[in-house]
Design an enzyme around this catalytic site. Structure first.
Site, PDB file in Angstrom:
ATOM      1  N   CYS A   2       3.242   2.290  14.508  1.00  0.00           N
ATOM      2  CA  CYS A   2       4.365   2.484  15.428  1.00  0.00           C
ATOM      3  C   CYS A   2       5.272   1.253  15.345  1.00  0.00           C
ATOM      4  O   CYS A   2       4.821   0.147  15.087  1.00  0.00           O
ATOM      5  CB  CYS A   2       3.972   2.666  16.879  1.00  0.00           C
ATOM      6  SG  CYS A   2       2.875   4.050  17.165  1.00  0.00           S
ATOM      7  N   ARG A  27       6.274   1.827   9.587  1.00  0.00           N
ATOM      8  CA  ARG A  27       5.132   1.663  10.484  1.00  0.00           C
ATOM      9  C   ARG A  27       4.655   2.992  11.076  1.00  0.00           C
ATOM     10  O   ARG A  27       3.598   3.063  11.686  1.00  0.00           O
ATOM     11  CB  ARG A  27       5.488   0.714  11.634  1.00  0.00           C
ATOM     12  CG  ARG A  27       5.877  -0.667  11.175  1.00  0.00           C
ATOM     13  CD  ARG A  27       6.264  -1.505  12.354  1.00  0.00           C
ATOM     14  NE  ARG A  27       5.102  -1.850  13.138  1.00  0.00           N
ATOM     15  CZ  ARG A  27       4.475  -3.007  13.075  1.00  0.00           C
ATOM     16  NH1 ARG A  27       4.908  -3.952  12.265  1.00  0.00           N
ATOM     17  NH2 ARG A  27       3.432  -3.239  13.822  1.00  0.00           N
ATOM     18  N   TRP A  74       3.375   6.629  15.080  1.00  0.00           N
ATOM     19  CA  TRP A  74       2.263   7.107  14.271  1.00  0.00           C
ATOM     20  C   TRP A  74       1.208   7.536  15.285  1.00  0.00           C
ATOM     21  O   TRP A  74       0.613   6.706  15.961  1.00  0.00           O
ATOM     22  CB  TRP A  74       1.741   5.988  13.370  1.00  0.00           C
ATOM     23  CG  TRP A  74       0.637   6.426  12.459  1.00  0.00           C
ATOM     24  CD1 TRP A  74       0.764   7.017  11.240  1.00  0.00           C
ATOM     25  CD2 TRP A  74      -0.771   6.302  12.697  1.00  0.00           C
ATOM     26  NE1 TRP A  74      -0.465   7.283  10.713  1.00  0.00           N
ATOM     27  CE2 TRP A  74      -1.429   6.854  11.582  1.00  0.00           C
ATOM     28  CE3 TRP A  74      -1.538   5.798  13.735  1.00  0.00           C
ATOM     29  CZ2 TRP A  74      -2.808   6.901  11.478  1.00  0.00           C
ATOM     30  CZ3 TRP A  74      -2.922   5.849  13.636  1.00  0.00           C
ATOM     31  CH2 TRP A  74      -3.543   6.393  12.512  1.00  0.00           C
ATOM     32  N   ASN A  98       3.015   0.313  21.231  1.00  0.00           N
ATOM     33  CA  ASN A  98       2.343   0.309  19.947  1.00  0.00           C
ATOM     34  C   ASN A  98       0.901  -0.085  20.213  1.00  0.00           C
ATOM     35  O   ASN A  98       0.671  -1.116  20.830  1.00  0.00           O
ATOM     36  CB  ASN A  98       3.055  -0.725  19.054  1.00  0.00           C
ATOM     37  CG  ASN A  98       2.402  -0.874  17.718  1.00  0.00           C
ATOM     38  OD1 ASN A  98       1.518  -0.108  17.366  1.00  0.00           O
ATOM     39  ND2 ASN A  98       2.840  -1.862  16.964  1.00  0.00           N
ATOM     40  N   GLY A  99      -0.074   0.722  19.821  1.00  0.00           N
ATOM     41  CA  GLY A  99      -1.478   0.370  20.056  1.00  0.00           C
ATOM     42  C   GLY A  99      -2.223   1.489  20.753  1.00  0.00           C
ATOM     43  O   GLY A  99      -1.774   2.639  20.763  1.00  0.00           O
ATOM     44  N   GLU A 478      -9.018   2.078  -6.975  1.00  0.00           N
ATOM     45  CA  GLU A 478      -7.597   2.013  -6.629  1.00  0.00           C
ATOM     46  C   GLU A 478      -6.842   3.243  -7.161  1.00  0.00           C
ATOM     47  O   GLU A 478      -6.010   3.822  -6.465  1.00  0.00           O
ATOM     48  CB  GLU A 478      -7.005   0.695  -7.189  1.00  0.00           C
ATOM     49  CG  GLU A 478      -5.515   0.503  -7.006  1.00  0.00           C
ATOM     50  CD  GLU A 478      -5.054   0.505  -5.555  1.00  0.00           C
ATOM     51  OE1 GLU A 478      -5.879   0.511  -4.636  1.00  0.00           O
ATOM     52  OE2 GLU A 478      -3.822   0.537  -5.346  1.00  0.00           O
ATOM     53  N   LYS A 482      -4.816   5.988  -4.839  1.00  0.00           N
ATOM     54  CA  LYS A 482      -3.396   6.321  -5.031  1.00  0.00           C
ATOM     55  C   LYS A 482      -3.212   7.836  -5.119  1.00  0.00           C
ATOM     56  O   LYS A 482      -2.295   8.391  -4.523  1.00  0.00           O
ATOM     57  CB  LYS A 482      -2.822   5.683  -6.314  1.00  0.00           C
ATOM     58  CG  LYS A 482      -2.666   4.186  -6.303  1.00  0.00           C
ATOM     59  CD  LYS A 482      -1.467   3.691  -5.520  1.00  0.00           C
ATOM     60  CE  LYS A 482      -1.842   3.287  -4.123  1.00  0.00           C
ATOM     61  NZ  LYS A 482      -2.363   1.977  -3.902  1.00  0.00           N
ATOM     62  N   GLU A 485      -3.755   9.480  -1.589  1.00  0.00           N
ATOM     63  CA  GLU A 485      -2.758   9.272  -0.539  1.00  0.00           C
ATOM     64  C   GLU A 485      -1.395   9.859  -0.890  1.00  0.00           C
ATOM     65  O   GLU A 485      -0.655  10.254  -0.003  1.00  0.00           O
ATOM     66  CB  GLU A 485      -2.651   7.796  -0.119  1.00  0.00           C
ATOM     67  CG  GLU A 485      -2.018   6.861  -1.104  1.00  0.00           C
ATOM     68  CD  GLU A 485      -1.841   5.455  -0.516  1.00  0.00           C
ATOM     69  OE1 GLU A 485      -1.839   4.504  -1.305  1.00  0.00           O
ATOM     70  OE2 GLU A 485      -1.709   5.301   0.709  1.00  0.00           O
ATOM     71  N   HIS A 501     -26.641   9.493 -11.175  1.00  0.00           N
ATOM     72  CA  HIS A 501     -27.472   9.424  -9.966  1.00  0.00           C
ATOM     73  C   HIS A 501     -26.971  10.371  -8.878  1.00  0.00           C
ATOM     74  O   HIS A 501     -27.318  10.203  -7.714  1.00  0.00           O
ATOM     75  CB  HIS A 501     -27.530   7.982  -9.454  1.00  0.00           C
ATOM     76  CG  HIS A 501     -28.125   7.050 -10.454  1.00  0.00           C
ATOM     77  ND1 HIS A 501     -29.441   7.114 -10.836  1.00  0.00           N
ATOM     78  CD2 HIS A 501     -27.567   6.061 -11.214  1.00  0.00           C
ATOM     79  CE1 HIS A 501     -29.686   6.191 -11.755  1.00  0.00           C
ATOM     80  NE2 HIS A 501     -28.551   5.552 -12.008  1.00  0.00           N
ATOM     81  N   LYS A 601       2.761   2.328   6.719  1.00  0.00           N
ATOM     82  CA  LYS A 601       2.655   1.153   5.845  1.00  0.00           C
ATOM     83  C   LYS A 601       1.833   0.036   6.490  1.00  0.00           C
ATOM     84  O   LYS A 601       1.101  -0.666   5.822  1.00  0.00           O
ATOM     85  CB  LYS A 601       4.070   0.656   5.516  1.00  0.00           C
ATOM     86  CG  LYS A 601       4.121  -0.516   4.555  1.00  0.00           C
ATOM     87  CD  LYS A 601       3.757  -0.094   3.159  1.00  0.00           C
ATOM     88  CE  LYS A 601       3.802  -1.238   2.170  1.00  0.00           C
ATOM     89  NZ  LYS A 601       3.011  -0.906   0.964  1.00  0.00           N
TER      90      LYS A 601
HETATM   91  O1  M6R Z   1      -1.015  -4.463   4.656  1.00  0.00           O
HETATM   92  P1  M6R Z   1      -2.420  -4.413   4.116  1.00  0.00           P
HETATM   93  O2  M6R Z   1      -2.523  -4.854   2.719  1.00  0.00           O
HETATM   94  O3  M6R Z   1      -3.398  -5.133   4.995  1.00  0.00           O
HETATM   95  O4  M6R Z   1      -2.809  -2.883   4.167  1.00  0.00           O
HETATM   96  C1  M6R Z   1      -4.107  -2.462   3.861  1.00  0.00           C
HETATM   97  C2  M6R Z   1      -4.154  -0.967   3.610  1.00  0.00           C
HETATM   98  O5  M6R Z   1      -3.756  -0.278   4.757  1.00  0.00           O
HETATM   99  C3  M6R Z   1      -3.258  -0.556   2.438  1.00  0.00           C
HETATM  100  O6  M6R Z   1      -3.563  -1.243   1.277  1.00  0.00           O
HETATM  101  C4  M6R Z   1      -3.385   0.959   2.182  1.00  0.00           C
HETATM  102  O7  M6R Z   1      -4.659   1.248   1.716  1.00  0.00           O
HETATM  103  C5  M6R Z   1      -2.304   1.412   1.206  1.00  0.00           C
HETATM  104  N1  M6R Z   1      -1.561   2.508   1.766  1.00  0.00           N
HETATM  105  C6  M6R Z   1      -2.836   1.852  -0.105  1.00  0.00           C
HETATM  106  O8  M6R Z   1      -1.821   2.225  -0.984  1.00  0.00           O
END
Ligand code: M6R
Length: 606
Positions: A2, A27, A74, A98-99, A478, A482, A485, A501, A601
């Site tokens: 947020c 956010r 959010w 926010n929170g 990673e 990607k 998401e 396994h 983000k």
């Molecule tokens: O701002 P940060 O690097 O602490 O964020 C951590 C994760 O929320 C962030 O890397 C998230 O996994 C990304 N959306 C991945 O692409």
């Protein structure tokens, strides 16, 4: 999560609030709203969806007023719709939050008994009614203090009052909040990024503090209502580029920027003239550190995992990694000779911050690797290593991942050389390789057409796997993250050697499997694991590096070859095709690449 903005000014504030909300959309972006105070009345406009919708709704409504608050949401409590969008208002106050208020259910019952009517499903609305209730018998400041004592959880708040013509109250616990100073106006923001277009003079609220903003004056108070003096910090008037330019998406731009961001970061840290790495003011002697704990979330956690491999390979330090949301509730064995490294692009991730806070409270050595140097994590850790990659706006982290890995690699080299575990020649060779990295990342970016064709097989896939060993294992995780998401395809990152396994049972005819097998010491083993999945019908996309030797395996569906560099730097290059794979698959599926569903983000809730 947020975003909050508030402005008190001597001129109308609606358009400035909308501009700031656009910046804050990273956010949260499932609903948005704005409230202003005009002629003793609070008026609000809210909507489901993006700030664009809010702006459309504002066309038919002339929202006037020189004081206002805005919010992008959010959702935590209550579905994302217009009713649950912030601000939430009563006849006396309007609030953005926010929170999460953890005791909202109890408070709500109590307030309903007192005759308050709730309109939304949010936890935020209890704050509205609590203050309204306290204002019946208390002045503004005491009402705020009483309300703050009653609510539990984490929050940043912006509040306007019907009978206070030029005033905004801000308060924080857990979630960050900043105040900006302008000419005859002052601002409140959930981070300095939202305020940067209006001012570079900023103060940050500490946990438990609240502030009262008027257009020409700001006061800060601690949790007991005592006045607090605040430093005004001057942010660098950066020329950072928050624009997409000619790119279709920020993510595309951020992927393409990686040769430059790597070059900038190498230039910041590598002292070519003296063959050294510029990490001179490290606050601890190396004999004071015998183990390292690396902590992060999501992509940042993957860079921690990568660093573990490097530290173990190049130094004799004990290294462990921790997912921040798990770290804070475990019974950690805090030891004086451990260095805790917190990795975060935003520097605001709640779980990572909480882990840092816990370490500080236990007297540990703390260092952070961040992109946003004004962030809470950077401000509160003893030593900061910036990744110098400029603003990352796309929700999916790309250039920050490479930046985090690069800085952790540099730190590993520096520590290894000081501890005399990396000899001078090896150290200089590795620095030399680093100077080639930017160019090789650039060359690897040209696998475009091939990847676009490959994506067709991923768009219809129900699931996929990303396999790697050693240095390639964190990159497999990673790559899978990607794809999940952005393209909303189930993707599992797995150590290639572990398939037998259990997960091998998942492989069925035509399932796309990405195998990361650069020609490093794991190469032959990974190729054997690849054959096992091919034998069970998987459609394998092999990512390796260029070589004169043919890959000794049949029935590989597709192969992408990245450039050549030393084994320990190959992870940077094999990441690139994975970023593009996720990008183009999501593009083909028509998804919102910079703002994938259900995400944000900056994750500032637990
Ligand atoms: O701002 P940060 O690097 O602490 O964020 C951590 C994760 O929320 C962030 O890397 C998230 O996994 C990304 N959306 C991945 O692409």
């Amino acid at each position: 999560m947020c975003g909050i903005v508030g402005i008190t000014s001597n001129k109308p504030v609606t358009s400035s609030i909308i501009n700031s909300l656009r910046k804050l959309e990273y956010r949260g972006y499932d609903s948005a709203g704005i409230a202003t105070l005009y002629n003793g009345l609070i008026d609000e406009v809210k909507c489901e969806g993006r700030v664009d919708n809010l702006e459309k709704n504002l066309v038919n409504k002339n929202l006037q007023g020189n004081v206002g608050i805005g919010h992008v949401r959010w959702a935590t409590h209550g579905v994302p719709n217009q009713v649950n969008a912030h601000p939430h208002s009563s006849e006396r106050v309007s609030i953005v939050h926010n929170g999460i208020i953890e005791n909202s259910t109890l408070l709500k019952k109590h307030l309903i008994r007192k005759g308050h009517n709730f309109k939304s499903q949010t936890d935020t609305e209890v704050i509205v009614h609590l203050i309204t209730e306290y204002l019946k018998k208390n002045d503004l400041q005491n009402s705020i203090l009483k309300m703050l004592k009653r609510i539990h959880g984490s929050f940043a708040l912006g509040i306007i009052f019907k009978d206070q013509p030029d005033l905004i109250v801000g308060a924080r616990r857990g979630s960050p909040l900043a105040v900006g100073y302008g000419p005859k106006e002052n601002y409140l923001g959930s981070d300095s990024y939202a305020l940067k277009s209006m001012t570079n003079k900023i103060s940050y609220l500490n946990d438990g503090e609240f502030c009262i903003l008027r257009k020409d004056h700001v006061e800060f108070f601690d949790e007991n209502g005592n006045k607090v003096n605040k430093k005004i910090l001057e942010l660098s008037s950066s020329e950072e580029n928050y624009d997409k330019g000619d790119y279709k998406h920020f993510m595309e731009k951020e992927i393409e920027e990686q040769p430059i961001t790597i070059k900038n970061c190498v230039n910041e840290y590598v002292d070519k003239a003296n063959g050294d790495i510029n990490i001179y003011n490290f606050p601890w002697k190396t004999d004071e550190v015998s183990s390292i704990v690396l902590v992060g979330c999501g992509t940042a956690f993957h860079s921690c995992l990568m660093a573990k491999y490097w530290f173990e390979q190049l130094t004799s330090l004990d290294v462990t990694t921790d997912i921040a949301s798990e770290f804070r509730y475990r019974k950690n064995r805090f030891k004086k000779d451990t260095l805790y490294i917190f990795v975060s692009q935003s520097g605001e991730t709640a779980d990572t911050y909480a882990a840092l806070d816990l370490c500080k409270k236990n007297g540990m050595k703390t260092c952070s690797v961040v992109n946003v140097v004004e962030s809470s994590i950077a401000r509160d850790s003893e030593f900061v290593l910036p990744i110098h990659c400029g603003p990352e706006i796309g929700v999916a982290s790309t250039k920050a991942f490479l930046g985090q890995m690069l800085v952790l690699y540099l730190l590993c080299l520096k520590i290894g050389s000081i501890r005399k575990e990396i000899d001078r020649k090896t150290f200089l060779d590795k620095i030399k390789n680093l100077s080639l990295l930017s160019k090789l990342v650039k060359n690897t970016l040209t696998t475009e057409t091939q990847i676009q064709a490959i994506c067709n097989s991923f768009t219809d896939a129900k699931g996929s796997m990303f396999l790697g060993r050693g240095y390639s294992f964190p990159i497999a995780l990673e790559g899978a993250l990607k794809l999940k998401e952005l393209a909303y395809i189930h993707a599992e990152g797995y150590p290639a050697g572990e398939m037998k396994h259990g997960p091998l049972a998942l492989i069925e005819d035509g399932m796309p499997v990405v195998v990361l097998a650069p020609r490093d010491k794991y190469y032959k083993k990974t190729i054997s694991n690849m054959q096992e999945v091919i034998a069970r019908g998987a459609k394998v996309l092999l990512i390796t590096n260029k070589s004169k030797d043919e890959v000794f395996s049949e029935n590989i569906w597709e192969k992408i070859e990245v450039e050549n560099i030393s084994e320990d730097l190959l992870p940077f290059l094999i990441t690139i095709p994975l970023q593009k794979l996720a990008y183009y698959t999501a593009l083909k599926k028509g998804y919102d690449i910079d703002k994938p569903r259900n995400l944000a983000k900056s994750v500032t809730v637990e």
